[in-house]
Design a protein around this motif. Structure first.
Motif, PDB file in Angstrom:
ATOM      1  N   THR A 113       0.823  -1.207   0.000  1.00 48.52           N
ATOM      2  CA  THR A 113       0.000   0.000   0.000  1.00 48.52           C
ATOM      3  C   THR A 113       0.857   1.257   0.000  1.00 48.52           C
ATOM      4  O   THR A 113       0.592   2.217  -0.730  1.00 48.52           O
ATOM      5  CB  THR A 113      -0.936   0.002   1.223  1.00 48.52           C
ATOM      6  OG1 THR A 113      -1.784  -1.150   1.172  1.00 48.52           O
ATOM      7  CG2 THR A 113      -1.786   1.255   1.265  1.00 48.52           C
ATOM      8  N   VAL A 114       1.906   1.253   0.795  1.00 48.87           N
ATOM      9  CA  VAL A 114       2.788   2.428   0.877  1.00 48.87           C
ATOM     10  C   VAL A 114       3.591   2.598  -0.410  1.00 48.87           C
ATOM     11  O   VAL A 114       3.740   3.712  -0.927  1.00 48.87           O
ATOM     12  CB  VAL A 114       3.723   2.291   2.097  1.00 48.87           C
ATOM     13  CG1 VAL A 114       4.831   3.331   2.048  1.00 48.87           C
ATOM     14  CG2 VAL A 114       2.929   2.441   3.389  1.00 48.87           C
ATOM     15  N   SER A 310      10.187  12.719 -10.217  1.00 45.81           N
ATOM     16  CA  SER A 310      10.836  13.370  -9.076  1.00 45.81           C
ATOM     17  C   SER A 310      10.048  13.159  -7.790  1.00 45.81           C
ATOM     18  O   SER A 310      10.627  12.899  -6.723  1.00 45.81           O
ATOM     19  CB  SER A 310      10.994  14.870  -9.354  1.00 45.81           C
ATOM     20  OG  SER A 310      11.795  15.095 -10.492  1.00 45.81           O
ATOM     21  N   ILE A 311       8.716  13.262  -7.877  1.00 43.89           N
ATOM     22  CA  ILE A 311       7.879  13.048  -6.694  1.00 43.89           C
ATOM     23  C   ILE A 311       7.978  11.605  -6.222  1.00 43.89           C
ATOM     24  O   ILE A 311       8.051  11.323  -5.021  1.00 43.89           O
ATOM     25  CB  ILE A 311       6.421  13.426  -7.009  1.00 43.89           C
ATOM     26  CG1 ILE A 311       6.292  14.948  -7.119  1.00 43.89           C
ATOM     27  CG2 ILE A 311       5.474  12.900  -5.933  1.00 43.89           C
ATOM     28  CD1 ILE A 311       4.919  15.426  -7.512  1.00 43.89           C
ATOM     29  N   GLY A 312       7.987  10.669  -7.178  1.00 42.38           N
ATOM     30  CA  GLY A 312       8.134   9.263  -6.807  1.00 42.38           C
ATOM     31  C   GLY A 312       9.434   9.004  -6.075  1.00 42.38           C
ATOM     32  O   GLY A 312       9.468   8.318  -5.040  1.00 42.38           O
ATOM     33  N   LEU A 313      10.524   9.567  -6.598  1.00 44.59           N
ATOM     34  CA  LEU A 313      11.832   9.381  -5.957  1.00 44.59           C
ATOM     35  C   LEU A 313      11.893  10.068  -4.604  1.00 44.59           C
ATOM     36  O   LEU A 313      12.428   9.523  -3.628  1.00 44.59           O
ATOM     37  CB  LEU A 313      12.934   9.919  -6.867  1.00 44.59           C
ATOM     38  CG  LEU A 313      13.264   9.093  -8.106  1.00 44.59           C
ATOM     39  CD1 LEU A 313      14.293   9.811  -8.969  1.00 44.59           C
ATOM     40  CD2 LEU A 313      13.786   7.715  -7.711  1.00 44.59           C
ATOM     41  N   LEU A 314      11.351  11.286  -4.523  1.00 45.45           N
ATOM     42  CA  LEU A 314      11.364  12.015  -3.250  1.00 45.45           C
ATOM     43  C   LEU A 314      10.636  11.231  -2.174  1.00 45.45           C
ATOM     44  O   LEU A 314      11.109  11.119  -1.034  1.00 45.45           O
ATOM     45  CB  LEU A 314      10.718  13.388  -3.439  1.00 45.45           C
ATOM     46  CG  LEU A 314      10.548  14.227  -2.165  1.00 45.45           C
ATOM     47  CD1 LEU A 314      11.903  14.582  -1.588  1.00 45.45           C
ATOM     48  CD2 LEU A 314       9.741  15.492  -2.457  1.00 45.45           C
ATOM     49  N   ASN A 315       9.492  10.651  -2.532  1.00 50.94           N
ATOM     50  CA  ASN A 315       8.725   9.907  -1.542  1.00 50.94           C
ATOM     51  C   ASN A 315       9.380   8.596  -1.143  1.00 50.94           C
ATOM     52  O   ASN A 315       9.032   8.027  -0.106  1.00 50.94           O
ATOM     53  CB  ASN A 315       7.313   9.646  -2.071  1.00 50.94           C
ATOM     54  CG  ASN A 315       6.368  10.788  -1.797  1.00 50.94           C
ATOM     55  OD1 ASN A 315       5.807  10.917  -0.718  1.00 50.94           O
ATOM     56  ND2 ASN A 315       6.218  11.666  -2.787  1.00 50.94           N
ATOM     57  N   LEU A 316      10.300   8.097  -1.946  1.00 54.12           N
ATOM     58  CA  LEU A 316      11.010   6.868  -1.594  1.00 54.12           C
ATOM     59  C   LEU A 316      12.253   7.127  -0.739  1.00 54.12           C
ATOM     60  O   LEU A 316      12.923   6.175  -0.325  1.00 54.12           O
ATOM     61  CB  LEU A 316      11.417   6.105  -2.862  1.00 54.12           C
ATOM     62  CG  LEU A 316      10.270   5.381  -3.583  1.00 54.12           C
ATOM     63  CD1 LEU A 316      10.784   4.737  -4.873  1.00 54.12           C
ATOM     64  CD2 LEU A 316       9.644   4.322  -2.685  1.00 54.12           C
ATOM     65  N   MET A 317      12.549   8.389  -0.464  1.00 48.48           N
ATOM     66  CA  MET A 317      13.669   8.685   0.430  1.00 48.48           C
ATOM     67  C   MET A 317      13.396   8.074   1.803  1.00 48.48           C
ATOM     68  O   MET A 317      12.268   8.123   2.293  1.00 48.48           O
ATOM     69  CB  MET A 317      13.868  10.200   0.559  1.00 48.48           C
ATOM     70  CG  MET A 317      14.385  10.880  -0.681  1.00 48.48           C
ATOM     71  SD  MET A 317      14.525  12.682  -0.466  1.00 48.48           S
ATOM     72  CE  MET A 317      15.705  12.774   0.880  1.00 48.48           C
ATOM     73  N   ASP A 323       6.983   8.013   2.271  1.00 48.10           N
ATOM     74  CA  ASP A 323       6.723   6.595   2.020  1.00 48.10           C
ATOM     75  C   ASP A 323       7.966   5.747   2.253  1.00 48.10           C
ATOM     76  O   ASP A 323       7.882   4.634   2.777  1.00 48.10           O
ATOM     77  CB  ASP A 323       6.238   6.405   0.571  1.00 48.10           C
ATOM     78  CG  ASP A 323       4.904   7.091   0.330  1.00 48.10           C
ATOM     79  OD1 ASP A 323       4.116   7.223   1.296  1.00 48.10           O
ATOM     80  OD2 ASP A 323       4.639   7.490  -0.817  1.00 48.10           O
ATOM     81  N   GLY A 324       9.124   6.262   1.853  1.00 47.35           N
ATOM     82  CA  GLY A 324      10.359   5.510   2.054  1.00 47.35           C
ATOM     83  C   GLY A 324      10.650   5.242   3.518  1.00 47.35           C
ATOM     84  O   GLY A 324      11.173   4.188   3.880  1.00 47.35           O
ATOM     85  N   GLY A 325      10.298   6.204   4.388  1.00 48.72           N
ATOM     86  CA  GLY A 325      10.491   6.005   5.820  1.00 48.72           C
ATOM     87  C   GLY A 325       9.615   4.891   6.354  1.00 48.72           C
ATOM     88  O   GLY A 325      10.059   4.068   7.169  1.00 48.72           O
ATOM     89  N   HIS A 326       8.370   4.833   5.878  1.00 49.69           N
ATOM     90  CA  HIS A 326       7.480   3.736   6.282  1.00 49.69           C
ATOM     91  C   HIS A 326       8.050   2.395   5.841  1.00 49.69           C
ATOM     92  O   HIS A 326       8.018   1.412   6.587  1.00 49.69           O
ATOM     93  CB  HIS A 326       6.093   3.931   5.674  1.00 49.69           C
ATOM     94  CG  HIS A 326       5.302   5.048   6.295  1.00 49.69           C
ATOM     95  ND1 HIS A 326       4.700   4.939   7.529  1.00 49.69           N
ATOM     96  CD2 HIS A 326       5.026   6.299   5.858  1.00 49.69           C
ATOM     97  CE1 HIS A 326       4.079   6.066   7.815  1.00 49.69           C
ATOM     98  NE2 HIS A 326       4.259   6.909   6.812  1.00 49.69           N
TER      99      HIS A 326
END
Length: 373
Positions: A113-114, A310-317, A323-326
């Motif tokens: 989901t994340v 860019s948004i996808g990559l940023l959220n995977l940080m 999202d990446g933190g989760h």
């Protein structure tokens, strides 16, 4: 009139692009969450007070909120829009009800989901690029050198007009854009350029120089250059038409190029090969949206594809609240066999929020400095 021009020329294109990207990202979370049996209580475009909305038969409140700089899906049991689990979210719930919360769902369902949000952004970019290639074709030119700038890295390495670039390091190049893309993200890094001259190949080492140039709209951009130029006559400019299959393949390739370029840019920032003032925020995105709007809707949609990656990559940080933190938390849980304690998660979320806010402030400062400059 100036205000109307600002709204129609910059704000409207910016909100169109941002709303599209946020909607697709959050829809990825929502659809996969539903597929996994996780209940959502809210789907919002924007933050803050609700402007208008409705509640569907599943109990999800779909709404447009007052601050149009993002969005969120709130799942049952979440404490806030960052999907931070509530301290007592699972108390008093049956096992069946717990499974319908994000915090109580199976680990793989939470991870899927994340991850679905960033993946949706990548898929959107691929589809946009594929559609543009299928509809308009892809402009290409052969990697033929028409001119070598005096005093450039290419001249010092021995490149001559008429040379054909064959490879950069171990990467084969087919078009002049391949050369430009490879060189621009490697300022200060030695590369080996393989050329073909009079039927024979040569390998010429050189170092692209960090250079500030004006983009087509007059914005200052720092890139790596080796000092070669192509022309319509020497470069054999043409537009390649593509079928659906080839367009999809090129869409994947174009998306991959953006990902690669982003990682190289981050690496250049860390090593000091590029200045951090190239990092832009919402003001620069709005400016770019307005500038692209002058070129037509296809240009705006192409910008949306770039920003979607860019948004996808940023959220995977790997930063809590993103999202990446989760996903990092879930990886730790998979290794430990149990999740981190609520206090540890709370501290991590606060640190992550501070990091994200600091990045936003820094990027916005760069935007303002660029406008003043």
């Amino acid at each position: 009139m100036a205000i109307i021009g600002l709204i129609t020329g910059y704000i409207v294109p910016f909100l169109f692009v941002l709303t599209l990207l946020v909607f697709v990202h959050e829809m990825g979370h929502y659809l996969v969450g539903r597929w996994c049996g996780i209940r959502s209580t809210a789907f919002s475009i924007g933050f803050g007070p609700e402007l208008f909305g409705f509640t569907d038969k599943h109990g999800t409140r779909w709404k447009l909120s007052a601050i149009p700089l993002g969005g969120y899906v709130k799942f049952w049991g979440d404490e806030d829009a960052a999907s931070r689990p509530g301290q007592n979210a699972l108390e008093g719930l049956s096992e069946e009800e717990k499974a319908q919360t994000l915090a109580g769902a199976k680990l793989w369902k939470r991870a899927a989901t994340v991850a679905a949000g960033p993946i949706a952004n990548f898929l959107l970019a691929i589809l946009i690029f594929a559609a543009l290639f299928a509809l308009y074709g892809k402009p290409v030119s052969d990697p033929v050198v028409a001119e070598v700038r005096p005093g450039s890295a290419a001249e010092e390495a021995g490149v001559r007009p008429g040379d054909v670039l064959v490879a950069l390091d171990d990467t084969v190049v087919e078009t002049f854009d391949d050369v430009r893309r490879y060189v621009s993200i490697r300022p200060g890094t030695q590369i080996v350029v393989t050329i073909r001259r009079d039927g024979a190949t040569q390998e010429l080492p050189m170092v692209p120089r960090a250079t500030v140039i004006d983009d087509p709209f007059g914005n200052k951009v720092e890139v790596g250059l080796i000092g070669i130029v192509t022309t319509q006559e020497s470069g054999n400019f043409r537009v390649e038409t593509m079928g659906i299959g080839q367009a999809l393949t090129e869409g994947v390739r174009e998306t991959g190029n953006i990902v690669t370029g982003t990682f190289h840019y981050i690496g250049n920032l860390i090593t000091g090969k590029m200045k951090p003032d190239q990092l832009g925020g919402p003001v620069r995105v709005a400016q770019a949206s307005g500038q692209m709007a002058t070129l037509g809707i296809a240009a705006v949609i192409q910008l949306a594809a770039v920003l979607s990656v860019s948004i996808g990559l940023l959220n995977l940080m790997p930063v809590p609240v993103l999202d990446g933190g989760h996903l990092v938390f879930y990886a730790i849980e998979a290794i430990r066999g149990r999740p981190l304690g609520p206090n540890a998660q709370e501290i991590a979320f606060r640190i992550g929020l501070a990091m994200v806010l600091s990045l936003m402030v820094f990027a916005t400062w760069n935007d303002i400095a660029a406008l003043i400059g």
